[in-house]
Design a protein around this motif. Structure first.
Motif, PDB file in Angstrom:
ATOM      1  N   GLN A 152     -27.641  10.523  15.765  1.00 46.00           N
ATOM      2  CA  GLN A 152     -26.633  11.495  15.498  1.00 46.00           C
ATOM      3  C   GLN A 152     -27.270  12.343  13.468  1.00 46.00           C
ATOM      4  N   ALA A 153     -27.363  13.498  13.830  1.00 46.33           N
ATOM      5  CA  ALA A 153     -27.333  13.810  12.407  1.00 46.33           C
ATOM      6  C   ALA A 153     -26.453  15.594  12.155  1.00 46.33           C
ATOM      7  N   VAL A 154     -26.032  15.890  11.132  1.00 44.41           N
ATOM      8  CA  VAL A 154     -25.532  16.729  10.995  1.00 44.41           C
ATOM      9  C   VAL A 154     -25.767  17.457   9.980  1.00 44.41           C
ATOM     10  N   VAL A 155     -25.935  19.149  10.180  1.00 44.48           N
ATOM     11  CA  VAL A 155     -25.995  19.955   9.152  1.00 44.48           C
ATOM     12  C   VAL A 155     -25.080  20.526   8.266  1.00 44.48           C
ATOM     13  N   ILE A 156     -25.429  20.230   6.985  1.00 44.24           N
ATOM     14  CA  ILE A 156     -24.639  20.923   5.803  1.00 44.24           C
ATOM     15  C   ILE A 156     -26.114  21.705   5.210  1.00 44.24           C
ATOM     16  N   ASP A 157     -25.190  23.233   5.156  1.00 46.49           N
ATOM     17  CA  ASP A 157     -25.970  24.111   5.489  1.00 46.49           C
ATOM     18  C   ASP A 157     -24.909  24.829   3.915  1.00 46.49           C
ATOM     19  N   VAL A 158     -25.790  24.490   3.517  1.00 38.89           N
ATOM     20  CA  VAL A 158     -25.844  25.320   1.921  1.00 38.89           C
ATOM     21  C   VAL A 158     -26.571  26.319   1.601  1.00 38.89           C
ATOM     22  N   SER A 159     -27.403  26.918   2.754  1.00 40.82           N
ATOM     23  CA  SER A 159     -28.598  27.742   2.282  1.00 40.82           C
ATOM     24  C   SER A 159     -28.732  29.098   1.510  1.00 40.82           C
ATOM     25  N   HIS A 160     -27.061  29.119   0.926  1.00 43.66           N
ATOM     26  CA  HIS A 160     -27.106  30.400  -0.030  1.00 43.66           C
ATOM     27  C   HIS A 160     -26.819  30.366  -1.787  1.00 43.66           C
ATOM     28  N   MET A 161     -27.775  28.674  -1.702  1.00 45.85           N
ATOM     29  CA  MET A 161     -27.909  28.176  -3.128  1.00 45.85           C
ATOM     30  C   MET A 161     -29.231  29.584  -3.206  1.00 45.85           C
ATOM     31  N   GLN A 162     -29.138  29.404  -4.809  1.00 41.85           N
ATOM     32  CA  GLN A 162     -30.531  30.383  -5.105  1.00 41.85           C
ATOM     33  C   GLN A 162     -30.985  29.081  -6.135  1.00 41.85           C
ATOM     34  N   PRO A 163     -32.405  29.722  -6.222  1.00 42.38           N
ATOM     35  CA  PRO A 163     -33.376  29.553  -6.528  1.00 42.38           C
ATOM     36  C   PRO A 163     -33.249  29.235  -8.294  1.00 42.38           C
ATOM     37  N   GLY A 164     -32.769  27.282  -8.590  1.00 41.68           N
ATOM     38  CA  GLY A 164     -32.747  27.090  -9.981  1.00 41.68           C
ATOM     39  C   GLY A 164     -31.168  25.854 -10.008  1.00 41.68           C
ATOM     40  N   GLN A 165     -31.029  26.802  -8.946  1.00 43.84           N
ATOM     41  CA  GLN A 165     -29.179  26.168  -8.708  1.00 43.84           C
ATOM     42  C   GLN A 165     -29.682  24.438  -8.010  1.00 43.84           C
TER      43      GLN A 165
END
Length: 244
Positions: free
Chosen positions: A100-113
């Motif tokens: 079982q895998a759980v996605v932790i979504d931080v796709s708002h992060m910007q390049p270089g962060q």
């Protein structure tokens, strides 16, 4: 059931981490060294498939590849950082197969962060003991194969290593660089390789450089299979997500 391919394609010339000599000295090469016949040679040329100069037509197509164990989608074993750590063929498959895998979504992060433990905590996602924590930044989807992938990489801060390990995970997976980029920043010895040491030192396999994580559900089953490379430090892997 839907199967989502989370694996980057393996192609000639795919880039490894900058400023590391062995990536430059051992470039990725995937090429046909024989072909079925001249018709196939022409067909492969139209498709852009690399064929070695002078490859013979012998009624079968055969391919040779040269590939570092840490390029593209791959799995790290403890031996990568620890002299007597478990090799990739010794990592129990039940840590990375049908977990079982759980996605932790931080796709708002910007390049270089850099992603921090606070960023993960603020998502409100709960990772249960024995699950695979999958950190999604969407960075491979945005930049893989482009110069900015390495020049402006999103990365994971050392606090992420501590946060993930504290959850008691079976494995950890990500679609960005797993720690502070040493080729872009002056790091202390403690900072360099911090997450590798934290996770691999706790026998937590690292599944790196996934893609297409936006196509799986927040919880899914992951299948991450390394090659059975006896005694080695890691392996390329075919990784898929299984969504009910």
């Amino acid at each position: 059931m839907k199967i989502v391919d989370l694996t980057l394609p393996v192609v000639t010339g795919m880039a490894g981490i900058p400023k590391i000599p062995f990536y430059e000295q051992n470039p990725v090469a995937v090429e046909a060294v024989t072909v079925v016949n001249e018709t196939q040679r022409e067909f492969l040329a139209r498709e852009g498939v690399p064929v070695r100069s002078g490859a013979e037509a012998i009624n079968s197509m055969n391919t040779v590849l040269s590939l570092n164990t840490h390029v593209g989608t791959h799995i790290d074993a403890p031996r990568h950082f620890f002299e007597q750590g478990a090799a990739i063929d010794q990592v129990p498959l039940d840590r990375t197969v049908m977990r079982q895998a759980v996605v932790i979504d931080v796709s708002h992060m910007q390049p270089g962060q850099g992603v921090t433990a606070d960023d993960l905590e603020s998502t409100g996602v709960t990772v249960k003991k024995g699950e695979v924590a999958v950190i999604r930044t969407a960075w491979t989807d945005r930049a893989w194969g482009k110069p900015e992938f390495w020049a402006s990489t999103i990365h994971l801060e050392p606090s992420v290593g501590e946060w993930v390990a504290a959850q008691g995970v079976a494995a950890v997976a990500m679609d960005c660089f797993p720690e502070m980029p040493f080729w872009l920043k002056q790091l202390t010895p403690q900072q360099r390789g911090a997450n590798h040491r934290r996770w691999l030192g706790a026998d937590i396999p690292m599944i790196q450089l996934l893609t297409n994580l936006g196509q799986v559900s927040p919880r899914f089953h992951i299948v991450a299979l390394p090659l059975k490379l006896a005694g080695m430090d890691g392996s390329p892997a075919r990784v898929v997500g299984i969504v009910d």
